[in-house]
Design an enzyme around this catalytic site. Structure first.
Site: not given
Length: 289
Positions: A96, A2-3, A116, A162
């Site tokens: 879960h 997820p972002e 997971r 950079r």
């Protein structure tokens, strides 16, 4: 994983359902779910019971709930498949369920599910970071583009100094947080930039445009509840987002570009994939060669 839009969707739901409620009980049902709380499950329970959750907050992909005892907060790390759901106390636990938090008002309880088991819950101390406070364990994480205190000019100057490429810079959580593979590809497509373009060669205007497009794609994804490619990414009510229907680049290999009609391409990138339009997002010469 997820972002920002997915985590912000969860944060908003938590803030609505748990802010102001007092914790009555804590059940730790899987050791991996609380492995980051080194003092163990009994200590976690003793320190949480009787505490009131003040709010739900987020930085980038990380969310936490400050407690009423001052500097303490409960961090909820979603990992790859974690879910924080508000469910009735008598709801079926499912295969879960990793942890459960009940409240004194006997309303819906907070459940942490994780197929997971890469995510988890743990306590941390809040530390000052400029005008705001963040958990000590994520103080190294940069502000995200939706943060009121994000420094556009500072970020642009730093990435131009950079020796890196623009997609790597977008995914560097110590420089700008909340961006993962999906929204990096989407923002780069919108800004007509190839992910392998060296940041030193990008103009300030190009990078400013990229930030603007990143904010727009985040805002659109938030309105759609985030991107849910499977049932793992859901809000606190168990509902999936639908922004995947609006993706222009990510996962669209072979489909026509929405601007020029050229098929979207896919390239291997750091053990994952990058999606881009070969015509709209010209690769740098060394990549083309």
């Amino acid at each position: 994983m997820p972002e920002l839009p997915e985590v912000e969707t969860v944060r908003a739901g938590l803030d609505r359902w748990v802010a102001g409620r007092t914790i009555a009980e804590v059940d730790s049902l899987h050791p991996r779910a609380i492995r980051r709380h080194l003092a163990g499950p009994l200590d976690l329970t003793q320190r949480l019971v009787g505490r009131r959750i003040e709010s739900a907050q987020r930085r980038g992909k990380y969310l936490w709930m400050p407690l009423d005892d001052g500097p303490s907060c409960l961090i909820g790390h979603l990992g790859m498949s974690g879910q924080l759901l508000m469910l009735a106390p008598g709801a079926e636990p499912g295969p879960h369920l990793r942890a459960r938090i009940g409240f004194t008002d006997a309303g819906n309880e907070l459940r942490f599910l994780d197929q997971r088991t890469f995510g988890g819950l743990h306590l941390d101390e809040l530390v000052p970071d400029g005008p705001t406070w963040v958990p000590a364990g994520i103080a190294h994480i940069a502000r995200d583009p939706l943060d009121d205190h994000f420094d556009d000019a500072g970020w642009i100057s730093s990435v131009r100094r950079r020796n890196t490429t623009i997609k790597r810079a977008l995914l560097d959580q110590s420089s700008i947080s909340g961006v993962g593979n999906i929204y990096a590809d989407e923002a780069l497509w919108r800004a007509k930039l190839h992910g392998d373009r060296p940041t030193a060669g990008l103009s300030r205007q190009s990078l400013s445009t990229l930030l603007a497009e990143l904010r727009l794609v985040f805002a659109e994804a938030l309105r759609a509840g985030g991107t849910s490619f499977d049932s793992l990414y859901v809000n606190v009510n168990g509902e999936s987002g639908y922004f995947e229907r609006s993706l222009n680049a990510y996962g669209r290999v072979g489909e026509p570009c929405g601007r020029c009609g050229r098929p979207i391409a896919r390239a291997k990138w750091m053990n994952r994939s990058s999606y881009f339009c070969p015509r709209c997002q010209r690769p740098p010469r060394r990549t083309a060669a």
